[in-house]
Design an enzyme around this catalytic site. Sequence first.
Site, PDB file in Angstrom:
ATOM      1  N   ILE A  43     -16.808  67.189 -25.328  1.00 16.92           N
ATOM      2  CA  ILE A  43     -16.298  66.180 -25.941  1.00 16.92           C
ATOM      3  C   ILE A  43     -15.552  66.875 -27.388  1.00 16.92           C
ATOM      4  O   ILE A  43     -16.337  67.261 -28.255  1.00 16.92           O
ATOM      5  CB  ILE A  43     -17.393  65.011 -26.709  1.00 16.92           C
ATOM      6  CG1 ILE A  43     -17.948  64.382 -25.528  1.00 16.92           C
ATOM      7  CG2 ILE A  43     -16.793  64.160 -27.502  1.00 16.92           C
ATOM      8  CD1 ILE A  43     -19.408  63.788 -25.679  1.00 16.92           C
ATOM      9  N   PRO A  44     -14.465  66.802 -27.355  1.00 13.99           N
ATOM     10  CA  PRO A  44     -13.489  68.028 -28.150  1.00 13.99           C
ATOM     11  C   PRO A  44     -13.427  67.430 -29.679  1.00 13.99           C
ATOM     12  O   PRO A  44     -12.355  67.302 -30.196  1.00 13.99           O
ATOM     13  CB  PRO A  44     -12.267  67.939 -27.506  1.00 13.99           C
ATOM     14  CG  PRO A  44     -12.213  66.740 -27.210  1.00 13.99           C
ATOM     15  CD  PRO A  44     -13.526  66.114 -26.380  1.00 13.99           C
ATOM     16  N   CYS A  45     -14.544  67.593 -30.435  1.00  9.63           N
ATOM     17  CA  CYS A  45     -14.734  67.098 -31.636  1.00  9.63           C
ATOM     18  C   CYS A  45     -13.699  68.160 -32.649  1.00  9.63           C
ATOM     19  O   CYS A  45     -13.334  67.949 -33.747  1.00  9.63           O
ATOM     20  CB  CYS A  45     -15.951  66.956 -32.264  1.00  9.63           C
ATOM     21  SG  CYS A  45     -17.018  68.339 -32.200  1.00  9.63           S
ATOM     22  N   HIS A  46     -13.643  69.510 -32.069  1.00  7.01           N
ATOM     23  CA  HIS A  46     -12.868  70.529 -32.845  1.00  7.01           C
ATOM     24  C   HIS A  46     -11.351  70.078 -32.825  1.00  7.01           C
ATOM     25  O   HIS A  46     -10.872  70.873 -33.731  1.00  7.01           O
ATOM     26  CB  HIS A  46     -13.312  71.707 -32.138  1.00  7.01           C
ATOM     27  CG  HIS A  46     -12.650  71.988 -30.613  1.00  7.01           C
ATOM     28  ND1 HIS A  46     -13.235  71.348 -29.505  1.00  7.01           N
ATOM     29  CD2 HIS A  46     -11.427  72.178 -30.324  1.00  7.01           C
ATOM     30  CE1 HIS A  46     -12.837  71.470 -28.581  1.00  7.01           C
ATOM     31  NE2 HIS A  46     -11.561  72.040 -28.808  1.00  7.01           N
TER      32      HIS A  46
END
Length: 171
Positions: free
Chosen positions: A132-135
């Site tokens: 889950i690409p919070c970056h």
Amino acid sequence: MKGKCSIRTPLGEMIALAEQDELCGLWFVGQKYAPDDAGDWKSDQSRSVFVTLRAQLTAYFAGQLRAFDIPLATGGTPFQMAVWALLRTIPSGETTTYGALAGRLAEQREGRTPSAQAVGGAVGRNPITIIIPCHRVVGANGSLTGYAGGLDRKAALLSLENGGNVHYSLR
């Protein structure tokens, strides 16, 4: 049945948690908001979801994978789950801002606009980093802000997804 495994990556050791065959946690060791102790989670390196996760992370860090295909079980509040669902729509190699995510949530919720800070709180508590690409969420001015795994890792992940050609400012 609850299981855990450790995974070595170029950016450091990670801990993964799964229930049945769904990934419910992935953190860098020492990451902010990571559980201190997995309690009764049994070490199980051979669980199929962990085998798939290790293979996909290896391909990701080699620059050969842009989208993950792993069953997830995040838990969380309805607001957090809505934010995390939006994070999964950000394509690899692209970024968005906390404010833009708040605007997209307002569209989904028919006008109830959450603050960028509330969105940031949910992004920061993402239990499944990288997948889950919070970056991929940056500050309003494009600067790197707020990554529970550390800003150096955030910059490295974004650079990896951009073929190593982009350098971000750590402000």
